[in-house]
Motif scaffolding. Structure first.
Motif, PDB file in Angstrom:
ATOM      1  N   LEU B 100       7.377  74.880  51.912  1.00 28.64           N
ATOM      2  CA  LEU B 100       6.670  76.106  51.512  1.00 28.64           C
ATOM      3  C   LEU B 100       5.416  76.315  52.365  1.00 28.64           C
ATOM      4  O   LEU B 100       5.041  77.449  52.681  1.00 28.64           O
ATOM      5  N   ASN B 101       4.797  75.208  52.753  1.00 26.90           N
ATOM      6  CA  ASN B 101       3.546  75.289  53.503  1.00 26.90           C
ATOM      7  C   ASN B 101       3.754  75.731  54.957  1.00 26.90           C
ATOM      8  O   ASN B 101       2.805  76.118  55.627  1.00 26.90           O
ATOM      9  N   GLY B 103       5.215  78.235  55.778  1.00 25.58           N
ATOM     10  CA  GLY B 103       5.198  79.697  55.799  1.00 25.58           C
ATOM     11  C   GLY B 103       6.566  80.291  56.070  1.00 25.58           C
ATOM     12  O   GLY B 103       6.689  81.280  56.784  1.00 25.58           O
ATOM     13  N   SER B 107       8.414  82.642  51.092  1.00 25.78           N
ATOM     14  CA  SER B 107       7.853  81.451  50.442  1.00 25.78           C
ATOM     15  C   SER B 107       7.138  81.798  49.133  1.00 25.78           C
ATOM     16  O   SER B 107       7.168  81.006  48.184  1.00 25.78           O
ATOM     17  N   THR B 108       6.525  82.971  49.058  1.00 22.44           N
ATOM     18  CA  THR B 108       5.849  83.367  47.806  1.00 22.44           C
ATOM     19  C   THR B 108       6.869  83.515  46.683  1.00 22.44           C
ATOM     20  O   THR B 108       6.661  83.050  45.562  1.00 22.44           O
ATOM     21  N   PHE B 109       7.999  84.134  47.017  1.00 26.06           N
ATOM     22  CA  PHE B 109       9.066  84.312  46.018  1.00 26.06           C
ATOM     23  C   PHE B 109       9.574  82.955  45.530  1.00 26.06           C
ATOM     24  O   PHE B 109       9.725  82.720  44.334  1.00 26.06           O
ATOM     25  N   ARG B 111       8.049  80.124  45.641  1.00 23.66           N
ATOM     26  CA  ARG B 111       7.001  79.416  44.902  1.00 23.66           C
ATOM     27  C   ARG B 111       7.066  79.807  43.417  1.00 23.66           C
ATOM     28  O   ARG B 111       7.041  78.956  42.526  1.00 23.66           O
ATOM     29  N   VAL B 112       7.194  81.106  43.150  1.00 26.74           N
ATOM     30  CA  VAL B 112       7.285  81.582  41.758  1.00 26.74           C
ATOM     31  C   VAL B 112       8.578  81.066  41.108  1.00 26.74           C
ATOM     32  O   VAL B 112       8.588  80.592  39.974  1.00 26.74           O
ATOM     33  N   GLN B 186      -3.444  72.373  50.198  1.00 22.18           N
ATOM     34  CA  GLN B 186      -4.348  73.487  50.508  1.00 22.18           C
ATOM     35  C   GLN B 186      -5.775  73.004  50.741  1.00 22.18           C
ATOM     36  O   GLN B 186      -6.564  73.677  51.423  1.00 22.18           O
TER      37      GLN B 186
END
Lengths: 498, 300
Positions: B100-101, B103, B107-109, B111-112, B186
């Protein structure tokens, strides 16, 4: 003139009535609202099952008597601790409790419940003799005193698929294989054969494989009741004091005697002929699997019958036959320590769980009002509505419940006479076996449950598992006081205590 | 001492103590008292005959526990579930965090999506997987024959059942690892990673020498929290198998529940609960000592 005369007559009639009622010591207002200002608290299981009847009838009773009914509920696991702590601490949290019959000995032996015989004798509404004898004389009583009002009639019964058994092709094939006629099984040996015969092929032509049997075997659920349903006929000789749990003379456990071992061996064998995964099924799953048409035979309380005929999702509506639990042709005599052979089939139907009963806190300030509500709820008319209404959780237990078929047809049953006939044959049987009703009942059950689960999983033989269970039962009796437990056990069977 | 100083001192210390005193009392009542009462119960005998009575029974319950085959079975089941589930959750979580990191697209999808199982209640997860594992009607056993594989008794085979439970735990709780490790990732200064890249560090070296050592504090927290939680596992097992077949999937908490609240053997139930507490305490201390040593090594 005419109007004036009529008005005068009306006033005169009212005055005379008032004088007469006063002379009799009755005030019209008070006679109708005899529990005005009194609130009774009822405690039972979280709705809908069991609490629903209270919800259905409390408004009418409140209107009639002026009293109020407050309903408090809790999930199954919290019932016993909450009831017991309320009684033991004298907290008077609940006037009425509706509880599993297995708890009666705990509560009655501690004098937590009010004796009800005097109320029942004076009650013209409850029609006590209409209740089947095993409930009013055994399930609701402790040491000869009635402590509870029967609300529910629970017993295990046997189910079979009529369409499968009555099919001529199946009958011919079965006779060729087993050498006798295919019919609803009368003995556990026949159950084995029929289950084997119907296992693993598409006998109903729906394009899917079906199985022989479905029974609740899951650990931590109701499996031990199913086991006793099988072992009862192997261990209960008509006319003899109950040999299902303990020796009533010594309190020694009987659960590892040859009768129980034989029953457990039979039960273990059924896994082979059962719906895959049966070892992990509780009775809730048994009901849905049977209603989905996956098995030919099943053992359950009255619920398989109800769901099969009344659930909109059922694929077996009208196809299910009902009978008393199968029996045996021999049984173990625990007194003579030998097998006894019978010329006819020995049935010993088992009142698994024993049903829900209602009692009143002996310290309640409102015993009279509480009894009146129970009498109203359990009257022949209202109890008939309860047993023929979905989600009450109550099954028939009165003579009158079996006589009026209209309500059962209205409920959705296709063959209510057969369903009721099987229940009545069970409850009214001369060799019917009540469930264990002594303090610590669920401690004994839990110990047995774990051992049965190990035997079913193949971790122990039937004999090893039951020997270990018997050791645990003996340890539990010693821990609780064996002499006290013997007295309790004898009292629960209606035997002389001394 | 001048009056203003006295008042000031009172306001500063005693008043502060007075204000927190109710909270401390409530905390003591709600946590310490039940804790001590349970400990007392484990040395007692509870009797319901003739009303609620508690008698001192010495070490009777503890001796019974150490001679109980069911206790050792539950303990080994629980530790096995904890070790395998937490290890798998950590490895999977770390891998997914690194992905995920980077990019990757969407990746946002993802992550959820990855966090959804963690938001479900264990009871719902238990029922969902019980349906998935159903031998005749479940989708998994429906698909296996299509792939030429035999149907599996996921919850009924003694040798498989624990792994089925571990699978459900991994499915539900890997997102927790992702959450903690992602936060840890992060917090690594981007300049540090950039500088390493400029110095020619490869992806593997970057991970081995910078990312992983800096993720160790977050990893310790995540592993410790998950281990403590898994050692207490009960809800999913209760729904999936009830501890069966036999007692092959019985965990410590389910064992304690069965004896304490189903059989109402409260004293023995309290003893089982305390043995679980001791187990968690010992495992946590060993884990912290081991990880402290590894932290020291990585800092060196």
């Amino acid at each position: 003139m005419f109007k004036k005369t009529r008005k005068s007559r009306l006033i005169l009639v009212l005055c005379v009535s008032a004088v007469l009622l006063s002379a009799l010591g009755i005030s019209p207002a008070l006679a109708q609202k005899r529990f005005e200002g009194i609130e009774i608290t009822v405690f039972t299981q979280t709705p809908p099952f069991i609490a629903k009847p209270v919800q259905m009838f409390r408004a009418d009773w409140e209107k009639e008597t002026g009293g109020k009914v407050r309903l408090i509920t809790a999930p199954w696991a919290e019932l016993y601790p909450k009831m017991f702590s309320s009684f033991a601490l004298g907290a008077k949290n609940y006037d009425i409790i509706i509880f599993p019959a297995a708890y009666l000995a705990d509560f009655a032996s501690n004098e937590f419940l009010a004796p009800l015989d005097t109320f029942i004798a004076a009650d013209t509404r409850i029609d006590w003799l209409d209740i089947l004898p095993v409930y009013r004389e055994k399930i609701s009583t402790y040491a000869g005193t009635t402590y509870a009002i029967t609300m529910d009639g629970d017993s295990h019964m046997f189910y079979y698929r009529r369409d499968a058994i009555e099919n001529p092709e199946h009958q011919a094939k079965f006779k060729a294989e087993y050498g006798y006629d295919l019919a609803p099984p009368k003995t556990w040996a026949e159950v084995r054969d029929v289950a084997e015969f119907f296992n693993g092929w598409d006998w109903d032509g729906d394009g899917r494989e079906e199985y022989g049997v479905v029974e609740g075997m899951r650990k931590g659920a109701q499996g031990f009741w199913t086991f006793f349903s099988r072992s009862a006929a192997y261990t209960s000789i008509p006319g003899q004091a109950q040999g299902l749990f303990f020796d009533p003379e010594t309190m020694n456990p009987l659960i590892n005697d040859p009768g129980h071992v034989r029953a457990l061996e039979d039960w273990i064998e059924m896994i082979e002929f059962g719906v895959p995964g049966m070892i992990n099924m509780d009775n809730g799953e048994v009901r849905s699997v049977y209603a989905a048409g996956e098995a030919a035979l099943a053992i359950d309380w009255g619920d398989v019958g109800v769901i099969s005929d009344t659930d909109p999702g059922s694929t077996v509506k009208g196809k299910v036959g009902y009978s008393i639990l199968p029996g045996t042709t021999r049984a173990w005599d625990y007194v003579k320590e030998s097998w006894v052979d019978f010329p006819e089939v020995n049935h010993a139907p088992y009142l698994a769980f024993g049903g829900w009963i209602a009692g009143i806190d002996a310290k309640s300030d409102n015993v009279e009002a509480a009894y009146d509500f129970l009498s109203y709820l359990g009257s022949p008319e209202n109890s008939y509505i309860c047993v023929t209404t979905p989600e009450t959780g109550f099954n028939p237990y009165r003579e009158s419940h079996f006589e009026k078929l209209a309500g059962w047809y209205g409920y959705g049953f296709v063959h209510p006479e057969d369903y009721l006939g099987a229940i009545e044959a069970t409850i009214a049987h001369s060799n019917v076996q009540p469930d264990i009703r002594i303090p610590g009942a669920f401690r004994y059950f839990e110990a047995l449950d774990a051992q049965l689960a190990m035997a079913l999983a193949g971790a122990k033989t039937a004999k090893q598992a039951l020997d270990d269970a018997a050791k645990e039962w003996e340890a539990i009796s010693q821990d609780l006081g064996k002499e006290k437990q013997l007295k309790n056990y004898r009292a629960s069977l209606g035997l002389p205590i001394e | 001492m001048p009056m203003t100083n006295i008042l000031s001192s009172f306001r500063g210390k005693k008043a502060g103590r007075a204000f927190i005193l109710p909270a401390v009392i409530i905390l003591l009542l709600l946590t310490i008292f039940p804790f001590l009462f349970s400990l007392f119960l484990s040395f007692g005998k509870v009797s319901f005959l003739g009303g609620l009575q508690i008698h001192f029974a010495g070490l009777k319950n503890w001796l019974r526990l150490f001679n109980d085959e069911r206790f050792y079975n539950a303990l080994s089941n629980t530790v096995l579930i904890a070790v395998i589930a937490v290890a798998m959750e950590y490895v999977l979580g770390l891998g997914l965090v690194l992905l995920l990191n980077r990019g990757v697209k969407g990746s946002t999808f993802f992550r959820v999506l990855f966090f959804l199982p963690m938001m479900l209640t264990p009871i719902a997860v238990g029922y969902m997987w019980r349906m998935m594992f159903n031998p005749t009607r479940g989708p998994i056993n429906h698909v296996l024959p299509l792939l030429g594989l035999p149907a599996v008794g996921w919850l009924t085979e003694p040798k498989i059942v624990l792994y089925s439970i571990i699978l459900t735990d991994i499915w539900q709780w890997t997102p927790f690892m992702i959450l903690i490790l992602f936060a840890g990732l992060q917090s690594i200064p981007p300049a540090l990673l950039e500088a390493a890249k400029v110095d020619g560090a490869s992806g593997w070296r970057l991970f081995r020498e910078i990312i992983f050592p800096l993720l160790i504090p977050a990893s310790i927290a995540a592993i410790l929290l998950r281990t403590i939680e898994v050692l207490k596992i009960v809800d999913k097992i209760y729904i999936l198998t009830g501890g069966g077949p036999g007692i092959y999937s019985e965990s410590m908490t389910l064992f304690g529940y069965s004896l304490g609240l189903r059989a109402f053997d409260l004293a023995y139930g309290a003893t089982i609960a305390f043995s679980l507490f001791a187990t968690i305490l010992v495992i946590s201390i060993i884990f912290l000592l081991m990880t402290r040593r590894s932290q020291e090594i990585s800092l060196e």
